[in-house]
Design a protein around this motif. Structure first.
Motif, PDB file in Angstrom:
ATOM      1  N   PHE A   1       0.832  -1.193   0.000  1.00 51.96           N
ATOM      2  CA  PHE A   1       0.000   0.000   0.000  1.00 51.96           C
ATOM      3  C   PHE A   1       0.874   1.254   0.000  1.00 51.96           C
ATOM      4  CE2 PHE A   1      -2.311   3.266   2.415  1.00 51.96           C
ATOM      5  CZ  PHE A   1      -3.367   3.441   1.549  1.00 51.96           C
ATOM      6  N   ALA A   2       1.919   1.228   0.870  1.00 50.85           N
ATOM      7  CA  ALA A   2       2.809   2.387   0.967  1.00 50.85           C
ATOM      8  C   ALA A   2       3.515   2.634  -0.361  1.00 50.85           C
ATOM      9  CB  ALA A   2       3.826   2.166   2.083  1.00 50.85           C
ATOM     10  N   VAL A   3       3.997   1.554  -0.982  1.00 51.60           N
ATOM     11  CA  VAL A   3       4.656   1.714  -2.278  1.00 51.60           C
ATOM     12  C   VAL A   3       3.666   2.299  -3.282  1.00 51.60           C
ATOM     13  CG1 VAL A   3       5.828   0.512  -4.162  1.00 51.60           C
ATOM     14  CG2 VAL A   3       6.274  -0.156  -1.799  1.00 51.60           C
TER      15      VAL A   3
ATOM     16  N   ALA B   1     -11.309   5.771  -2.053  1.00 45.52           N
ATOM     17  CA  ALA B   1     -12.114   4.828  -2.837  1.00 45.52           C
ATOM     18  C   ALA B   1     -11.820   3.395  -2.408  1.00 45.52           C
ATOM     19  CB  ALA B   1     -11.830   5.011  -4.327  1.00 45.52           C
ATOM     20  N   ASN B   2     -10.522   3.114  -2.163  1.00 44.94           N
ATOM     21  CA  ASN B   2     -10.154   1.770  -1.728  1.00 44.94           C
ATOM     22  C   ASN B   2     -10.727   1.441  -0.362  1.00 44.94           C
ATOM     23  OD1 ASN B   2      -8.619   0.192  -3.554  1.00 44.94           O
ATOM     24  ND2 ASN B   2      -7.157   1.877  -3.555  1.00 44.94           N
ATOM     25  N   LEU B   3     -10.677   2.433   0.526  1.00 41.43           N
ATOM     26  CA  LEU B   3     -11.260   2.217   1.848  1.00 41.43           C
ATOM     27  C   LEU B   3     -12.736   1.871   1.710  1.00 41.43           C
ATOM     28  CD1 LEU B   3      -9.804   5.065   4.097  1.00 41.43           C
ATOM     29  CD2 LEU B   3      -9.827   2.626   4.642  1.00 41.43           C
ATOM     30  N   TRP B   4     -13.391   2.585   0.829  1.00 41.29           N
ATOM     31  CA  TRP B   4     -14.839   2.383   0.694  1.00 41.29           C
ATOM     32  C   TRP B   4     -15.151   1.015   0.102  1.00 41.29           C
ATOM     33  CZ3 TRP B   4     -18.046   5.030   3.402  1.00 41.29           C
ATOM     34  CH2 TRP B   4     -19.412   4.896   3.169  1.00 41.29           C
ATOM     35  N   ILE B   5     -14.394   0.621  -0.938  1.00 44.75           N
ATOM     36  CA  ILE B   5     -14.620  -0.701  -1.559  1.00 44.75           C
ATOM     37  C   ILE B   5     -14.522  -1.786  -0.488  1.00 44.75           C
ATOM     38  CG2 ILE B   5     -13.664  -2.439  -3.132  1.00 44.75           C
ATOM     39  CD1 ILE B   5     -12.537  -0.088  -4.789  1.00 44.75           C
ATOM     40  N   ASN B   6     -13.429  -1.740   0.283  1.00 46.73           N
ATOM     41  CA  ASN B   6     -13.196  -2.811   1.247  1.00 46.73           C
ATOM     42  C   ASN B   6     -14.148  -2.742   2.428  1.00 46.73           C
ATOM     43  OD1 ASN B   6     -10.858  -4.376   0.206  1.00 46.73           O
ATOM     44  ND2 ASN B   6      -9.973  -2.332   0.167  1.00 46.73           N
TER      45      ASN B   6
ATOM     46  N   PHE C   1     -17.087  -5.238  -6.553  1.00 47.05           N
ATOM     47  CA  PHE C   1     -17.266  -3.990  -5.809  1.00 47.05           C
ATOM     48  C   PHE C   1     -16.320  -2.891  -6.321  1.00 47.05           C
ATOM     49  CE2 PHE C   1     -19.624  -6.780  -3.164  1.00 47.05           C
ATOM     50  CZ  PHE C   1     -20.637  -5.968  -2.688  1.00 47.05           C
ATOM     51  N   PHE C   2     -15.140  -3.313  -6.748  1.00 49.48           N
ATOM     52  CA  PHE C   2     -14.201  -2.384  -7.388  1.00 49.48           C
ATOM     53  C   PHE C   2     -14.882  -1.702  -8.573  1.00 49.48           C
ATOM     54  CE2 PHE C   2     -11.243  -2.267 -11.059  1.00 49.48           C
ATOM     55  CZ  PHE C   2     -10.301  -1.352 -10.610  1.00 49.48           C
ATOM     56  N   LEU C   3     -15.603  -2.516  -9.373  1.00 49.87           N
ATOM     57  CA  LEU C   3     -16.279  -1.967 -10.548  1.00 49.87           C
ATOM     58  C   LEU C   3     -17.496  -1.119 -10.179  1.00 49.87           C
ATOM     59  CD1 LEU C   3     -16.175  -4.948 -13.045  1.00 49.87           C
ATOM     60  CD2 LEU C   3     -15.177  -2.693 -13.369  1.00 49.87           C
ATOM     61  N   MET C   4     -18.045  -1.345  -8.991  1.00 49.89           N
ATOM     62  CA  MET C   4     -19.187  -0.528  -8.587  1.00 49.89           C
ATOM     63  C   MET C   4     -18.722   0.827  -8.058  1.00 49.89           C
ATOM     64  SD  MET C   4     -21.603  -3.122  -6.446  1.00 49.89           S
ATOM     65  CE  MET C   4     -21.366  -4.863  -6.630  1.00 49.89           C
ATOM     66  N   VAL C   5     -17.532   0.855  -7.404  1.00 52.65           N
ATOM     67  CA  VAL C   5     -17.131   2.064  -6.676  1.00 52.65           C
ATOM     68  C   VAL C   5     -16.197   2.953  -7.497  1.00 52.65           C
ATOM     69  CG1 VAL C   5     -15.889   2.910  -4.650  1.00 52.65           C
ATOM     70  CG2 VAL C   5     -17.482   1.006  -4.423  1.00 52.65           C
TER      71      VAL C   5
ATOM     72  N   GLY D   1      -8.657   5.813 -11.810  1.00 56.35           N
ATOM     73  CA  GLY D   1      -8.662   4.587 -11.009  1.00 56.35           C
ATOM     74  C   GLY D   1      -7.802   3.503 -11.628  1.00 56.35           C
ATOM     75  N   GLY D   2      -7.902   2.324 -11.067  1.00 49.58           N
ATOM     76  CA  GLY D   2      -7.160   1.202 -11.612  1.00 49.58           C
ATOM     77  C   GLY D   2      -6.879   0.181 -10.537  1.00 49.58           C
ATOM     78  N   PHE D   3      -6.316  -0.944 -10.988  1.00 54.00           N
ATOM     79  CA  PHE D   3      -5.983  -2.006 -10.047  1.00 54.00           C
ATOM     80  C   PHE D   3      -4.467  -2.044  -9.949  1.00 54.00           C
ATOM     81  CE2 PHE D   3      -5.182  -6.579  -9.151  1.00 54.00           C
ATOM     82  CZ  PHE D   3      -5.765  -6.612  -7.889  1.00 54.00           C
ATOM     83  N   GLY D   4      -3.925  -1.538  -8.834  1.00 56.43           N
ATOM     84  CA  GLY D   4      -2.476  -1.487  -8.688  1.00 56.43           C
ATOM     85  C   GLY D   4      -2.058  -1.894  -7.293  1.00 56.43           C
ATOM     86  N   LEU D   5      -0.877  -1.480  -6.908  1.00 57.48           N
ATOM     87  CA  LEU D   5      -0.325  -1.876  -5.609  1.00 57.48           C
ATOM     88  C   LEU D   5      -1.200  -1.375  -4.461  1.00 57.48           C
ATOM     89  CD1 LEU D   5       3.492  -1.268  -6.187  1.00 57.48           C
ATOM     90  CD2 LEU D   5       2.244  -3.438  -6.131  1.00 57.48           C
TER      91      LEU D   5
END
Lengths: 429, 454
Positions: A34-36, A66-71, A370-374, A383-387
């Protein structure tokens, strides 16, 4: 009925130091990734001057929110599904599942934490997550006035002035968590109290509480889905959405229950749970993966077919985006094609190895759902799917696992006075 | 080894033995028809004949005999079609889905429910066929048959065509499933009979010999058919809902339709099963097999599906407001407060409010209350389809085209015809076929009868 069985009914799960260490390692890995991810987006981010001028510049922390919300939404769902599935067993008078009731229930321990996280995240990040929180949308003199959002403003702000403090929305959030946590505690207390009693009175009592919970859950889960997810794309609407989110939560929750059961069996616990019970869990995962696909497809097809711009924009935004379109297919591959093909045969549902692989991938798959919903509604093309996404998922996953295992430890793993335990021992399919 | 928990209610009461099961069920088939049955058949055939006047008039003169007009091009015909198809869901749901969920209480009711399903689907299929106007050419509209009529070819993009495939597949599988289940029971009756009856039931039982190998094949076939029937039963009402939801008509186009129609179908199907079974168990003295426990469980299914339907109604209403789409908002306000308000509130009362009475144990274990409420639900589900179809159409996009629908005698008569057909077929079934699956019920006599638990 007087069957003597040699099962240890007082077995307790030992949350060993090595298991704790493993979970902490995953947590640490998540934090590092996450930090990276944050650092890369801090220095690698591009500047969009036009957007910056209009006050809508993209910052790295938007993606964190956004990540906080998805999870948050995803793991809340998994936790409440544990309570829901437990309640279903009682309401439906199911006998087969008696050995794993406590596993289902354990997921609910995440709910209080999820509630706090949800409310805090909302207060910190609401402007970056929910378009409708901007007061200019409701100001008729503002050039950015939006009459459609103004029309539905009461849903968030009533009885306050639109654009001020979303009291109605917040009350609903608190009420839903309140109801879920209350019923989780009630069912947990009744179930554990039964260990010191005997007789079927408690069974009917739990059944009664389960029925009340199911009614409240049916209403609250749908509204929660409109509130927490559908309102991100504030203009858009779909009557199916509540049931769609429920279906996604349900499959993910079933996969988590299956994985924990298999893990505990691997450690030598729950020896009364044999391949017949595992088979039934596998059938649930298989059937409700198809159910999710049915709901997904019905919603998609009807919007695609009618092609009303106000509705189809939701899928256009996703399918025509370079960032998100691949994940539509990842979503369908992991959540439909994979379980449908792999779990088709009887053997694959009775051998843990297939279920472990499929359930793990389904948990990832529904995260993508959920990623696709948020993300499209909050981050757009940024957005995107990364580290950052992988890191945050690992953080939430390991924290969730820690809470669940901690709650399982030190208490009876089996509801030993459950009137259907004997039936469950002799469950053969 | 099977173990049954002591908290479970017995599924068979009265200390029945295997022999009792055979006797209690076969006795109706072997005995003389009762006066009640003959009177019932006369009424049913009478309705059939009376209704066929309207049917013949419609076929002779064309569908101008109906009350349809330029604005409301679909009304009673499609309402009745969806209503019957919905009823035709319970049988296969009970046999297939409850089989997969291992619900043993299905065994006493699945045979009659499946028969009801088949008859209801036949009644349903009548309406699209009659609506073709010239049904003798119907195959060209409904099936992709090469022809020399010019541009006459089916539209594969139309959910109406998907309906043809879905319902005919569902009907075939349900029929085969039902008949396969009947074979061992026909053989039981054959073995007890002499003379002509032995010949007839012998032929019906396909030479069933009851060998272990035969039973093994029978069970494999039942499981495969159950696996096939489960997606089919969901697909049928899903596609029926697509008939409306793929359109852009406000009130029709809504994404919740597929699962909500399926829930509504199960709801109405169980109501019709209750209506029929409450009479059947009384007339044929089968109270020990179809117990109050069975009725209570069916009532619980009615509460669940009725509540799902209720949530869907409220969701539609809410989202219409939330969407901000003026036409959508008008469609729903008009439903509740427009000229068809009485249909809307009949639907709400019958489908959402009255089934909630089953939360009271006294009511859901009362035969009289259950019978009345099962009729109420059937009425409510008819109104639901009427509300969806007619109130969405009657306010056309141009106010100059606004209209009302008034049924003609032909509309009413054709509906009556399907009632006559349905009850004639059901009464014939009840007399000449074993109404309870003897072979299956025998499999639980040991584990689920009163003697075991007490």
């Amino acid at each position: 009925m007087a069957q003597v069985s040699n099962y240890n009914l007082d077995q307790k799960f030992d949350f060993t130091a090595s298991l704790k260490k493993t979970i902490m390692t995953v947590l640490g890995l998540g934090v590092a990734l996450f930090a990276v991810g944050v650092i890369t987006s801090l220095f690698g981010g591009h500047h969009d001057e036009a957007a910056e001028a209009s006050g809508h510049a993209y910052h790295w922390y938007h993606r964190v929110f956004a990540n906080l919300w998805i999870n948050n939404v995803y793991f809340t769902g998994i936790a409440v599904i544990g309570v829901f599935f437990f309640a279903i067993q009682y309401a439906a008078q199911a006998g087969w599942s008696t050995g794993i009731l406590r596993v289902m229930l354990s997921l609910g321990n995440w709910l209080p934490i999820a509630g706090v996280l949800m409310i805090v995240t909302f207060f910190v990040a609401s402007h970056d997550l929910f378009h409708w929180t901007h007061s200019y949308l409701f100001d008729k003199n503002d050039p950015q006035y939006d009459y459609i959002i103004d029309g539905k403003g009461a849903y968030f702000y009533w009885p306050m002035e639109k654009g001020s403090f979303p009291i109605f929305f917040i009350i609903r959030m608190i009420a839903f968590f309140g109801i879920w946590v209350f019923f989780f505690n009630k069912l947990k207390n009744l179930s554990f109290a039964e260990d010191n009693l005997s007789g079927s009175h408690d069974w009917s009592n739990i059944r009664k509480w389960s029925a009340i919970f199911l009614v409240l859950f049916a209403v609250s889960s749908s509204i929660a889905a409109w509130d927490w997810i559908m309102s991100i794309d504030t203009h858009w609407f779909s009557t199916m959405f509540g049931w769609y989110v429920f279906a996604s939560w349900f499959v993910a929750g079933l996969s988590v229950i299956t994985l924990i059961t298999l893990f505990l069996k691997g450690k030598g616990y729950l020896e009364m749970v044999n391949e017949n019970h595992i088979h039934d869990l596998g059938k649930f995962v298989f059937a409700f993966s198809i159910f999710w696909t049915y709901i997904w497809f019905s919603q998609f097809l009807l919007i695609y077919y009618a092609n009303i711009p106000e509705e189809s924009v939701y899928f256009v935004e996703r399918l025509q985006s370079d960032v998100y379109s691949p994940f539509i297919f990842v979503n369908l591959a992991l959540n439909f094609v994979l379980p449908f093909l792999v779990l088709m045969t009887r053997d694959s549902k009775r051998h843990g190895v297939f279920l472990k692989v499929v359930c793990s991938l389904i948990i990832l798959g529904h995260w993508f759902d959920f990623f696709l919903m948020v993300q499209p509604g909050t981050l757009g093309h940024n957005g995107g799917f990364g580290l950052m996404e992988i890191g945050m998922l690992l953080i939430f996953g390991s924290a969730f696992a820690f809470v669940v295992f901690k709650s399982l430890a030190g208490k009876n793993l089996v509801a030993k006075n459950h009137p259907m335990l004997e039936e469950s021992y002799h469950h053969h399919i | 080894m099977q173990v049954t928990s002591s908290v479970r209610e017995p599924l068979i009461t009265g200390g029945k033995t295997l022999k009792d099961v055979t006797h209690d069920v076969s006795r109706q088939v072997e005995g003389k028809p009762t006066l009640g049955w003959i009177l019932g058949l006369l009424v049913a055939v009478g309705a059939l004949l009376l209704g066929s006047l309207a049917l013949v008039a419609t076929l002779w003169e064309g569908i101008g005999m109906w009350g349809l007009n330029k604005t409301i091009g679909w009304a009673w015909d499609i309402t009745n079609f969806v209503w019957w198809v919905g009823i035709g869901h319970a049988g296969t749901l009970i046999s297939a889905v409850l089989l997969l969920f291992r619900q043993k209480w299905r065994m006493a009711i699945n045979r009659a429910a499946e028969a009801m399903t088949i008859f209801a689907v036949i009644c349903a299929a009548m309406f699209p066929v009659i609506h073709m106007g010239r049904p003798w050419l119907g195959a060209y509209w409904a099936l992709p048959l090469p022809n020399t009529f010019g541009s006459l070819w089916v539209n594969f993009n139309s959910p109406l065509l998907w309906d043809v495939f879905a319902i005919s597949t569902y009907f075939s599988v349900s029929l085969v499933f039902w008949y396969i289940g009947l074979i061992p029971d026909f053989a039981t009756i054959r073995d007890r009979a002499t003379g002509l009856r032995k010949t007839i039931y012998g032929a019906l039982s396909f030479g069933w010999d009851g060998a272990a190998k035969t039973w093994s094949r029978y069970e494999s076939v039942a499981l495969i058919l159950a696996g096939l029937a489960t997606p089919l039963v969901l697909s049928v009402h899903t596609i029926v809902s697509f008939d409306f939801a793929t359109s852009v008509i406000p009130g029709w186009h809504t994404t919740i339709f597929p699962p909500y129609f399926v829930a509504g179908a199960i709801f109405s199907g169980f109501a019709m099963v209750l209506t029929l079974m409450i009479i059947t168990r009384k007339v044929f003295k089968l109270e020990d097999y179809i117990t109050i426990g069975h009725i209570e469980l069916m009532n619980i299914v009615i509460i669940i599906t009725g509540s799902i339907v209720g949530i869907a109604y409220i969701t539609e209403f809410f989202i219409a407001w939330y969407s901000g789409v003026a036409a959508e908002q008008y469609a729903f306000i008009n439903r509740a407060f427009g000229p068809y308000w009485w249909a809307y509130w009949s639907m709400m009362t019958c489908n959402v409010i009255s089934p909630q009475l089953f939360w009271f144990k006294k009511i859901r274990t009362s035969i009289v209350a259950t019978f009345i409420l099962s009729l109420v639900v059937n009425i409510g589900m008819w109104f639901e389809r009427f509300v969806i179809i007619v109130t969405s159409l009657h306010r056309d996009f141009l106010p100059s085209s606004w209209a009302m629908f008034y049924p003609t005698l032909s509309d009413i008569g054709v509906y009556l015809f399907t009632f006559g057909l349905f009850f004639t077929l059901f009464l014939l079934f009840a007399k000449f076929f074993p109404v309870i699956n003897m072979a299956e019920v025998k499999s639980i006599v040991k584990s689920s009868s009163e003697k075991v638990n007490k």
